[in-house]
Design a protein around this motif. Structure first.
Motif, mmCIF file in Angstrom:
data_model
loop_
_atom_site.group_PDB
_atom_site.id
_atom_site.type_symbol
_atom_site.label_atom_id
_atom_site.label_comp_id
_atom_site.label_asym_id
_atom_site.label_seq_id
_atom_site.Cartn_x
_atom_site.Cartn_y
_atom_site.Cartn_z
ATOM 1 N N SER A 121 1.042 3.462 3.107
ATOM 2 C CA SER A 121 1.461 2.957 4.413
ATOM 3 C C SER A 121 2.943 3.238 4.673
ATOM 4 C CB SER A 121 1.227 1.443 4.494
ATOM 5 O OG SER A 121 -0.144 1.137 4.493
ATOM 6 N N ARG A 122 3.286 3.316 5.944
ATOM 7 C CA ARG A 122 4.703 3.409 6.320
ATOM 8 C C ARG A 122 5.414 2.076 6.065
ATOM 9 N NH1 ARG A 122 4.020 6.386 12.238
ATOM 10 N NH2 ARG A 122 3.033 8.296 11.474
ATOM 11 N N TYR A 123 4.675 1.002 6.254
ATOM 12 C CA TYR A 123 5.212 -0.333 6.019
ATOM 13 C C TYR A 123 5.376 -0.563 4.520
ATOM 14 C CZ TYR A 123 4.272 -5.338 4.987
ATOM 15 O OH TYR A 123 4.271 -6.607 4.458
ATOM 16 N N ASP A 157 2.059 2.034 11.479
ATOM 17 C CA ASP A 157 0.761 2.234 10.826
ATOM 18 C C ASP A 157 -0.387 2.009 11.798
ATOM 19 O OD1 ASP A 157 1.451 2.807 8.021
ATOM 20 O OD2 ASP A 157 2.321 0.798 8.044
ATOM 21 N N ILE A 158 -0.165 1.185 12.831
ATOM 22 C CA ILE A 158 -1.136 1.000 13.904
ATOM 23 C C ILE A 158 -0.384 0.995 15.229
ATOM 24 C CG2 ILE A 158 -2.793 -0.300 12.505
ATOM 25 C CD1 ILE A 158 -1.741 -2.868 13.779
ATOM 26 N N ARG A 166 -7.872 -2.919 11.454
ATOM 27 C CA ARG A 166 -7.015 -2.844 10.263
ATOM 28 C C ARG A 166 -6.970 -4.188 9.545
ATOM 29 N NH1 ARG A 166 -2.763 0.663 8.350
ATOM 30 N NH2 ARG A 166 -2.087 -0.260 6.374
ATOM 31 N N ASP A 176 0.872 -1.179 0.000
ATOM 32 C CA ASP A 176 0.000 0.000 0.000
ATOM 33 C C ASP A 176 0.905 1.223 0.000
ATOM 34 O OD1 ASP A 176 -1.711 2.101 0.452
ATOM 35 O OD2 ASP A 176 -2.594 1.285 2.285
ATOM 36 N N SER A 200 -8.283 -4.757 5.710
ATOM 37 C CA SER A 200 -7.288 -5.166 4.731
ATOM 38 C C SER A 200 -7.611 -6.532 4.138
ATOM 39 C CB SER A 200 -5.900 -5.194 5.379
ATOM 40 O OG SER A 200 -4.921 -5.596 4.457
ATOM 41 N N TRP A 247 4.368 -5.929 10.839
ATOM 42 C CA TRP A 247 5.014 -4.782 10.203
ATOM 43 C C TRP A 247 4.185 -3.511 10.332
ATOM 44 C CZ3 TRP A 247 9.309 -6.518 10.744
ATOM 45 C CH2 TRP A 247 9.759 -7.732 10.241
ATOM 46 N N TRP A 248 2.862 -3.603 10.290
ATOM 47 C CA TRP A 248 2.053 -2.410 10.541
ATOM 48 C C TRP A 248 2.384 -1.849 11.927
ATOM 49 C CZ3 TRP A 248 -2.967 -5.389 9.052
ATOM 50 C CH2 TRP A 248 -3.138 -5.363 7.664
ATOM 51 N N THR A 249 2.548 -2.738 12.896
ATOM 52 C CA THR A 249 2.850 -2.298 14.265
ATOM 53 C C THR A 249 4.256 -1.730 14.366
ATOM 54 O OG1 THR A 249 1.366 -4.019 15.125
ATOM 55 C CG2 THR A 249 2.887 -2.989 16.676
#
Length: 394
Positions: A67-69, A337-338, A348, A64, A352, A331-333
């Motif tokens: 996203s930061r990830y 991103d979360i 999330r 995405d 997703s 990775w979101w964590t």
């Protein structure tokens, strides 16, 4: 199209036991690859190679740009040993010492079949590693904050089960529910049979039961526990050991104990193989009565079995989509991103996984192919985009 050879493929032999371990890095993105470490009797290099390729796909499917990830490359590790063997932990430590240069530089790993994250973390520390995911630290904007955020997330529990264990099952359940909802199948009255009640299977059973589905069969190493009226999922979860084996003392009088393979032929609309690879082959697929097979495990349905199942109207939702939620949640964590919050994580994951599953099913319908072929087509679209933006290190 020919699948490219992996970037790294190695076999390690333990000098004390003669047992073997494997590491395959399928590809790197920004110099890093992601993929868990499994331990099971009979694990092979071929198996680990397929799993590493699958991780490349899972990473790409969660790309995405907002996203930061940024998705990493795919990798996987495997050790040929029964995790219940008294020598298993020492073997794990020696394996991690042997592959330490890869964990330090390019391979981020964690729990997979046969291992828990706590065990991986303990063995990694004993092997002299900072963390099993330390290779990704140079990509973080604020490493101390990121590590603190991930540690806080791992400390979160929901009704007695850690958030890290629940994340993957939440994703599996959402993929399943998306398929049901798109066909207008009511959740109430839809029956589920699972193979495996470990980290992934147990969490999936909880989320599906709480969504209104009826879990009628669960298999572990001792056999299948079944009840056509529905099992008490929470009681079974509370009675598991570290390997997902249920203490039969908690069974009710109406619960039945059946052979280990009875889950496969259960009178259920949904089958969830959530334990070993290669669980459904060309022979035993004939016993499947379900309408959907939801691959919570990695590579549980062999290609020839899937061909036969598809021909008789069984829809196989592939692992590269279905069980990709755990990896994405990590990775979101870590990338921010979360936050370390269960409801934010589940929200999330649900958004997703519903979007990704829907995209896959739309592509399958448009192309006249299976969901797996559609998922692979989505990967083929995304990998060049990631490579163009971040480089393609092969």
């Amino acid at each position: 199209m020919t699948t490219p050879a992996p970037l790294i493929s190695l076999t390690w032999t333990d000098h004390l036991t003669g047992r073997r371990g494997f590491l395959v890095v399928d590809r790197l993105v920004r110099g890093v690859a992601s993929g868990g470490l499994r331990m099971r009797e009979g694990c092979t290099l071929e198996e680990v190679t397929g799993l590493a390729r699958g991780m490349t796909m899972k990473e790409a499917l969660h790309y995405d740009p907002a996203s930061r990830y940024v998705p990493l490359g795919g990798a996987k590790g495997g050790i040929d040993c029964d995790p219940r063997d008294p020598e298993a932990y020492g073997l794990l430590v020696r394996y991690l010492r042997a592959v330490r240069p890869y964990v330090e530089s390019c391979w981020t790993t964690g729990e997979d079949l046969g291992l828990t994250q706590d065990l991986v973390d303990r063995a990694a520390a004993e092997a002299g590693l900072v963390s099993s995911v330390q290779a990704v630290y140079p990509l973080l904007d604020d490493e101390p904050a990121a590590r603190a955020r991930l540690a806080a997330a791992f400390a979160v529990e929901v009704d007695g089960i850690g958030l890290d264990e629940l994340a993957g099952g939440c994703g599996v359940a959402e993929a399943c529910l998306t398929a049901l909802d798109r066909t207008g199948t009511p959740r109430r009255g839809t029956r589920v049979a699972l193979q495996g009640l470990g980290t992934m299977g147990g969490a999936t059973a909880r989320f599906l039961a709480r969504a209104g589905l009826t879990v009628v069969a669960v298999a572990d190493v001792k056999g299948t526990i079944a009840n056509p009226s529905g099992l008490d999922v929470e009681a079974l979860l509370a009675a598991r050991d570290a390997h997902g084996t249920v203490d039969r003392a908690v069974l009710r009088t109406e619960d039945r104990e059946l052979p280990g393979d009875a889950w496969l032929s259960a009178d259920a609309e949904v089958l969830v193989p959530a334990a070993v690879s290669y669980a459904i082959d060309a022979t035993n697929q004939e016993h499947v009565r379900a309408r959907w097979i939801v691959e919570a495990a990695n590579m549980p349905v062999l290609p020839e079995a899937e061909t036969a199942l598809t021909a008789r109207g069984v829809c196989v939702l592939p692992d590269v989509v279905v069980n990709s939620g755990t990896n994405a949640w990590w990775w979101w964590t870590l990338f921010g991103d979360i936050g370390p919050d269960a409801e934010e994580a589940f929200g999330r994951l649900r958004r997703s996984m519903r979007a990704l599953t829907g995209l896959m099913l739309d592509r399958a319908a448009a192309d006249g192919t299976t969901p797996r072929a559609a998922a692979h087509a989505l990967v083929a679209d995304r990998l060049p985009v990631i490579a163009e933006r971040y480089g393609w290190y092969r």
